[in-house]
Design an enzyme around this catalytic site. Structure first.
Site, PDB file in Angstrom:
ATOM      1  N   SER A 203       4.607  -3.598  -1.447  1.00  0.00           N
ATOM      2  CA  SER A 203       5.635  -3.872  -0.447  1.00  0.00           C
ATOM      3  C   SER A 203       6.784  -2.886  -0.662  1.00  0.00           C
ATOM      4  O   SER A 203       6.556  -1.676  -0.664  1.00  0.00           O
ATOM      5  CB  SER A 203       6.103  -5.332  -0.547  1.00  0.00           C
ATOM      6  N   THR A 204       8.004  -3.354  -0.852  1.00  0.00           N
ATOM      7  CA  THR A 204       9.147  -2.468  -1.012  1.00  0.00           C
ATOM      8  C   THR A 204       8.932  -1.518  -2.190  1.00  0.00           C
ATOM      9  O   THR A 204       8.696  -1.955  -3.306  1.00  0.00           O
ATOM     10  CB  THR A 204      10.426  -3.284  -1.241  1.00  0.00           C
ATOM     11  N   HIS A 230       2.958  -4.003   3.027  1.00  0.00           N
ATOM     12  CA  HIS A 230       3.801  -4.678   4.009  1.00  0.00           C
ATOM     13  C   HIS A 230       4.563  -3.618   4.812  1.00  0.00           C
ATOM     14  O   HIS A 230       5.411  -2.912   4.264  1.00  0.00           O
ATOM     15  CB  HIS A 230       4.796  -5.614   3.317  1.00  0.00           C
ATOM     16  N   MET A 318       8.972  -6.821  -3.171  1.00  0.00           N
ATOM     17  CA  MET A 318       9.711  -8.069  -3.312  1.00  0.00           C
ATOM     18  C   MET A 318       8.777  -9.261  -3.131  1.00  0.00           C
ATOM     19  O   MET A 318       7.761  -9.177  -2.441  1.00  0.00           O
ATOM     20  CB  MET A 318      10.826  -8.140  -2.262  1.00  0.00           C
ATOM     21  N   ASP A 321       3.749 -12.203  -3.020  1.00  0.00           N
ATOM     22  CA  ASP A 321       2.486 -12.139  -2.273  1.00  0.00           C
ATOM     23  C   ASP A 321       1.426 -11.468  -3.139  1.00  0.00           C
ATOM     24  O   ASP A 321       1.654 -10.400  -3.698  1.00  0.00           O
ATOM     25  CB  ASP A 321       2.696 -11.354  -0.975  1.00  0.00           C
TER      26      ASP A 321
END
Length: 401
Positions: A203-204, A230, A318, A321
């Site tokens: 993600s991030t 993401h 972050m 998940d």
């Protein structure tokens, strides 16, 4: 007003209140969008736009001089575009950058490339027409992502001055649409290949980690890679193309029905979950999981039946998940790895996996690639037993050698 045309915004006299606000620089070539984004960010009082820039050169100068907590960056700007500005900022004086851009063919590629340079998030640019529910939703997303970005620990990008910019991205005026590499599977008659699978969630900060990890995997890698990053719909195809230009692997945005092929990395399309069924990729728009679609947990859950040939990896991001899915995969025989904290922009997803006791190994991205090549195998090189690898093993407390 400075000669550069940068408009520094006036500060109020509330020193204590100002100290608690996040300090943000907004870069966009449209005066209306600068005003719109400034209004959105300052609407709830905890964010202060300390300056605005009309192009990437001004954004670079402001970031170096003011050291804001975060920068919002348009992509298509005159003189110096947002891609080059992101590359320079992340190479010289890193600051969390949120890309705010309308999706276009050229802008999408540049935004995706900016993520590999270290930008932490992408947000669709707000509507230019009036106030609507869509704008309200985008406003909340912009504030949320800027607040989150301001909390991350950014690292200097190794890409600066060294990474070759893909030809399809470098001239933003290019209208060339690259062809998707053919993905075919050749099997011996009567024999079904048991393909090693590397399942990755990020993600991030994930695109930057992928941009370091995937190019380190050589031609002849014996497994396939399934990646859930993401990202908003539309941008994942551009991310795949940017990575494909730099990798010996073939990197594609996954399509429903694609067969699993060794040496191919499949990135889940933004807005669709990705699963594996009968050695083929299945895409669907089911409900969000952990607030995400695609969700790492959805991919990991679909691999339980073949866990014995899975390497599950969680990169920078972050939230958590993928942690539950990784836990289930490991209990069924999968290897479980996480990006280490020092190299992560956000040690959320990988950190949660380590704290939950399901990620046994931690590496920076390049070492992850080294481990995967040894564990899965590369043509001409045999796979190495895990016990022979130099690694940090959480379970038995072996130190790195």
């Amino acid at each position: 007003m400075p000669a550069s045309g940068v408009r520094a915004l006036a500060e109020d006299d509330g020193t204590a209140e100002r100290a608690r606000r996040l300090r943000v620089v907004v870069a966009d070539d449209s005066g209306m969008m600068r005003r719109t984004i400034t209004h959105i960010l300052q609407a709830e009082g905890d964010i202060e736009v300390i300056a605005t820039a009309r192009d990437g050169a001004e954004a670079i100068e402001l970031t170096q001089r003011l050291r804001p907590d975060a920068v919002t960056m348009d992509v298509n700007m005159p003189h110096v575009d947002g891609l080059r500005a992101t590359e320079v900022i992340m190479g010289r004086h890193p600051v969390p950058i949120v890309i705010i851009s309308s999706y276009t063919k050229r802008g999408g590629k540049a935004a995706a490339q900016a993520m590999t340079y270290g930008a932490v998030e992408i947000v669709e640019k707000p509507s230019r027409v009036g106030v609507s529910l869509d704008l309200d939703l985008q406003a909340e997303e912009i504030r949320f992502k800027v607040r989150a970005a301001a909390r991350v620990r950014v690292v200097r990008s190794a890409a600066f001055g060294m990474m070759r910019r893909p030809a399809a991205v470098a001239p933003l005026s290019s209208t060339h649409e690259p062809q998707r590499p053919r993905v075919e599977r050749k099997e011996k008659p009567g024999k079904k290949e048991l393909l090693p699978i590397v399942a990755i969630g990020s993600s991030t900060g994930g695109p930057a980690a992928l941009g370091e990890m995937l190019p380190s995997i050589p031609f002849g890698f014996r497994g396939c890679l399934l990646i859930v990053q993401h990202m908003p719909p539309g941008y994942t195809s551009d991310l795949a193309h940017c990575l494909d230009q730099r990798c010996a692997l073939t990197v594609v945005e996954a399509r429903h029905g694609d067969p699993l092929v060794p040496g191919v990395a499949y990135i889940a399309p933004g807005g669709l979950h990705m699963e594996v069924a009968d050695e083929h990729i299945k895409l669907h728009a089911g409900g969000r999981r952990n607030l995400h679609r695609p969700s790492v947990d959805v991919l990991f859950d679909s691999l339980r039946a073949v866990a014995h040939r899975v390497q599950a990896v969680l990169l920078s991001g972050m939230g958590d998940d993928g942690v539950e899915g990784m836990k289930a995969l490991r209990s069924n025989g999968a290897a479980a790895l996480a990006q280490d904290e020092p190299s992560s922009v956000v040690w959320g997803m990988p950190g949660a996996a380590v704290k939950a006791g399901c990620a046994a190994l931690q590496f920076p991205p390049a070492r992850l690639a080294e481990y995967l090549c040894a564990a899965v195998g590369v043509d001409g090189r045999p796979a190495a037993p895990v016990t022979e690898l130099s690694c940090v093993v959480i379970d038995d407390r072996r130190a790195s050698v």
